[in-house]
Design an enzyme around this catalytic site. Structure first.
Site, PDB file in Angstrom:
ATOM      1  N   GLY A  74      14.285  11.089 -18.446  1.00  0.00           N
ATOM      2  CA  GLY A  74      14.080  10.462 -19.747  1.00  0.00           C
ATOM      3  C   GLY A  74      12.629  10.105 -19.958  1.00  0.00           C
ATOM      4  N   PRO A  75      12.259   9.740 -21.175  1.00  0.00           N
ATOM      5  CG  PRO A  75      12.279   9.000 -23.366  1.00  0.00           C
ATOM      6  CD  PRO A  75      13.125   9.682 -22.361  1.00  0.00           C
ATOM      7  CE  LYS A  93      15.607  17.481 -33.387  1.00  0.00           C
ATOM      8  NZ  LYS A  93      15.953  18.898 -33.375  1.00  0.00           N
ATOM      9  CB  SER A 153      13.963  21.146 -34.713  1.00  0.00           C
ATOM     10  OG  SER A 153      14.253  20.939 -33.352  1.00  0.00           O
ATOM     11  N   GLY A 197       9.393   4.365 -19.908  1.00  0.00           N
ATOM     12  CA  GLY A 197       9.737   3.052 -20.438  1.00  0.00           C
ATOM     13  C   GLY A 197      11.195   2.807 -20.730  1.00  0.00           C
ATOM     14  CB  VAL A 198      14.218   4.877 -21.021  1.00  0.00           C
ATOM     15  CG1 VAL A 198      13.660   5.461 -22.289  1.00  0.00           C
ATOM     16  CG2 VAL A 198      14.109   5.862 -19.866  1.00  0.00           C
ATOM     17  N   GLY A 199      13.557   2.569 -18.424  1.00  0.00           N
ATOM     18  CA  GLY A 199      14.176   1.784 -17.353  1.00  0.00           C
ATOM     19  C   GLY A 199      14.754   2.596 -16.224  1.00  0.00           C
ATOM     20  CE  LYS A 200      12.108   8.136 -16.027  1.00  0.00           C
ATOM     21  NZ  LYS A 200      11.408   7.557 -17.196  1.00  0.00           N
ATOM     22  CB  THR A 201      11.492   2.720 -11.728  1.00  0.00           C
ATOM     23  OG1 THR A 201      10.841   3.973 -11.942  1.00  0.00           O
ATOM     24  CG2 THR A 201      11.172   2.214 -10.340  1.00  0.00           C
TER      25      THR A 201
END
Length: 786
Positions: free
Chosen positions: A366-367, A733, A690, A369-373
């Site tokens: 994921g991009p 989107k 797209s 800042g989404v909280g992966k770590t």
């Protein structure tokens, strides 16, 4: 017979070259004024010498470009050689001939001619082009000084030869040739000197070669001196060690090991080790006891034993198996992220039923800042395991994963083993951060080294190069993180279970801000909820106007910025009243808004279509503008578009041309009109399929004169026959469309499965139309005739 070129005298008349028997030389360049022995073994060369002895003893010597060529032709020899006189010829018992030759002058070959068993060379004598007298004197002096310095450094040139040189110095050409003959230069360098007729250039070339050779000799002597000093130091150390042993023997303590060795032996006996590791450690310890404690090799062996005994071979942390408590911990730390949480709870449930399972390899994609770590850290807390994080961003060396061989100075185990030693347990949660940022160079491919670490079939017998014994990694729960999948090699992807974290909606960001970020930042900035209160609209204003991201990292940063300004105000003024932060006061603390969300057109327009695009920061509106002008059918596409979007534009225009009759468009529009397709905000790179149907709709609109519904957005790829194909990133989107006030969204029928990911509240407010053909898109989007 091979012709090369005609030779001419300086006045322009054609010259008559001399012709002599030719002998090609291997790895030898004969200079004029040089007397040298030459050994000849090839039959044509021996016949050439015999022919020369039968006449005037003159021979032409030339050097081969490749010493391995047996029968050199014109292309196999250098074009400039030396005319020489045979002073002595001796036939040896093995059939070879030793000949003593004296170089006389240079000669440039014009052609070769094969005679009866030998080859003759036709050549034009090359005379030296003299220098200016004053320059000659300075050049001779400089060259002599450089040569004398080389002779002094190398020690290979005798004093008698230097005296001979001083006599030869009256003839500059002879001086250069004589020096070149006595310096160990490459054949190509010597031939370069032979090829140079201008004395000035020859002086400069030789001076440069002498200086380089002097530098090489100097460095060689320095290296020899350094090695000698090191050898003497080692011999001295060995001698002192032997003396120390002799003293210990006289005192009766020869067999007493140092206290450090006794402690090491005690650690080995106490440590529970696998059979292979225990055998290796005992063998290394016996070797260590026979070494001198002061030797460098003893240090290497001692460090190796300490590494083996310090690793947590069988020490495991107690894993929590309370599913309810684990779910509570995961929900406390993170809002949303349902799929990753569900997968972790499934793993815990299986672990309750099975005593030991192979550790799964989860990959959170994921991009930023989404909280992966932080999710990986929460997983460790929920399971009661220790947590370890290894950053793989920028790792280039395979040894950082597998470790170094012990033969190298400063060898260390790899990051996996080092981190296991720090955690002290053999079953931690390992977060391998930025697995897509690894790179490859001459030191190996670290992603290939990770294959063994992350493969459940292989990691029970992971072999670190430093330890050189198998270590079981199967109890570790590996969680990897990445921003994009396409940067991860396919074999590595195959070993991981990919869980996508696409980003947060505005609703989710607001919940995270109030539930997690604001309380955290209040504490970090020395404030509390009694002093500061953020309204619902204030947080939404920060999200929409001051951040553009998929995660919440910048949102947290902006909240912290507001709180810092409030903290400063409180300290300076002593005003301790409750501060209410509203949408109006946000600009006072953070300045003017930095971003604007996609804004709808004020009225329906011709050639203006609202598309939808996916970015790292989430979805956004993509306005596509199209105009026509008199021309010759050229199609121009602008707006910093990638290759895929350029191709979509071409496909859209081709489709319109093929359907011009049914679309009520003049058939010859491509002959009389130029079409310009533009996507504003050109500084932002845009790529992907797209916008295919949006570009096609814009082209049809501008050619037919029909306006496009401004509250209708669309996304999808178009084929040449008008089929609408599915695209990715649909959730982001559709969220962007809803946030911008779009009422209807047109998507491919094959994207129907992706609608379920949308929050129900958003789904109810959007009219999502599924289409299969471009005709359906046009009937929905085009609203009126101009």
């Amino acid at each position: 017979m091979i012709n090369i070129t005609k030779l001419f005298n300086p006045d322009g008349s054609e010259a008559d070259p001399s012709e002599l028997p030719m002998v090609p030389l291997r790895d030898l360049v004969l200079f004029p004024h040089m007397i040298s022995p030459v050994f000849v073994g090839r039959e044509p060369s021996i016949k050439a010498l015999s022919e020369a002895m039968a006449n005037d003893k003159m021979i032409f010597l030339v050097t081969q470009q490749d010493a391995e060529t047996l029968k050199p032709k014109m292309n196999d020899i250098y074009p400039v050689g030396t005319q020489a006189k045979i002073n002595q010829l001796l036939r040896l018992p093995d059939g070879t001939v030793k000949v003593l030759v004296e170089g006389q002058c240079r000669g440039k070959i014009s052609r070769l001619r094969e005679m009866d068993g030998y080859v003759t060379a036709q050549f034009l004598p090359v005379t030296d082009i003299p220098m200016d007298p004053s320059l000659t004197k300075a050049s001779v002096r400089t060259l002599m000084e450089a040569f004398e310095n080389y002779a002094k450094i190398s020690g290979t040139i005798g004093k008698s030869f230097l005296k001979t040189l001083s006599e030869v110095s009256k003839d500059p050409g002879a001086l250069v040739d004589t020096m070149a003959a006595h310096i160990p230069l490459k054949v190509a360098d010597k031939q370069m000197l032979l090829d140079t007729p201008k004395l000035e250039e020859r002086f400069v070339l030789l001076l440069k070669m002498i200086e380089e050779e002097s530098e090489v000799v100097t460095m060689s002597e320095k290296i020899k001196g350094r090695v000698k000093e090191q050898m003497e130091a080692l011999q001295k150390k060995h001698y002192l060690n032997e003396q120390m042993r002799a003293i210990q023997k006289e005192m009766g303590d020869e067999g007493a090991a140092p206290q450090e060795y006794q402690d090491l032996e005690r650690d080995i006996k106490k440590k529970r080790l696998p059979k292979e590791a225990a055998s290796v450690v005992r063998r290394e310890f016996e070797k260590l006891k026979l070494m001198s404690p002061m030797s460098s090799e003893a240090t290497v062996v001692r460090n190796y034993i300490e590494w083996i005994t310090s690793l947590p071979w069988y020490r495991k942390s107690r894993v929590k198996t309370d599913l309810v408590q684990a779910e509570e911990i995961l929900n406390q730390d993170h809002y949303g992220l349902e799929k990753p949480k569900e997968r972790i709870l499934e793993f815990l449930a299986v672990q309750m039923l099975v005593k030991k399972i192979r550790g799964p390899i989860l990959c959170l994609v994921g991009p930023p800042g989404v909280g992966k770590t932080s999710l990986a850290r929460s997983v460790a807390r929920a399971m009661g395991r220790s947590f370890a994080r290894i950053s793989l961003g920028g790792v280039r060396d395979e040894a950082e994963i597998r470790g170094h061989r012990r033969t190298y100075i400063g060898a260390m185990p790899g990051k996996i083993i080092q981190t296991l030693k720090k955690t002290g347990y053999s079953n931690p949660v390992f977060c391998l951060d930025e697995v897509d940022k690894m790179s490859t160079d001459f030191r190996g491919d670290p992603s290939s080294a990770l294959l063994e670490v992350l493969d459940p079939e292989q990691n029970p017998t992971f072999n670190d190069h430093y330890l050189d014994v198998d270590y079981d990694l199967s109890d570790i729960l590996f969680i990897t993180t990445a921003n994009t999948l396409h940067d991860i090699p396919a074999p590595l992807q195959d070993r991981m279970e990919v869980i996508r974290i696409s980003g947060y909606t505005e609703y989710e960001k607001e919940k995270i801000a109030h539930g997690f970020l604001i309380p955290k930042q209040l504490k970090l900035n020395g404030l509390d909820a009694e002093r500061v209160n953020f309204s619902h609209n204030a947080v939404l204003s920060i999200i929409k106007e001051y951040t553009r991201e998929a995660g919440v990292r910048n949102l947290e940063r902006e909240i912290s910025s507001v709180l810092r300004k409030i903290a400063r105000h409180i300290v300076q003024t002593g005003d301790d009243k409750l501060k209410n932060i509203s949408a109006r006061t946000v600009a006072k603390h953070l300045g003017q808004p930095r971003f604007r969300n996609g804004v709808l057109e004020k009225k329906d327009g011709i050639g203006i279509v609202t598309g939808l695009a996916w970015t790292q920061a989430g979805g956004q509106l993509l306005t596509i503008e199209t105009v026509t002008m008199p021309g010759k059918g050229n199609v121009k596409v602008t707006g910093k578009l990638g290759e895929v979007m350029q191709e979509s534009a071409s496909a859209a225009v081709s489709y319109v041309r093929s359907r011009s009759l049914s679309l009520d468009i003049p058939e010859d529009f491509y002959k009389t009109l130029d079409i310009h397709i533009h996507v504003p905000e050109g500084a932002i790179p845009k790529d992907g399929p797209s916008a295919g149907i949006a570009i096609c709709t814009a082209v049809v609109s501008v050619l037919s004169g029909m306006a496009v519904d401004r509250k209708t957005a669309m996304t999808g790829e178009i084929t040449l026959r008008g089929r609408v194909l599915p695209v990715g990133g649909l959730k982001e989107k559709l969220l962007a469309a809803h946030a911008s006030g779009i009422k209807r969204v047109i998507i491919s029928h094959e994207n129907e499965k992706d609608i379920s990911e949308l929050p129900p509240s958003i789904r109810k407010q959007l009219d999502i139309v599924l289409v299969e053909e471009m005709d359906e898109v046009l009937s929905l989007a085009l609203v009126e005739k101009k």
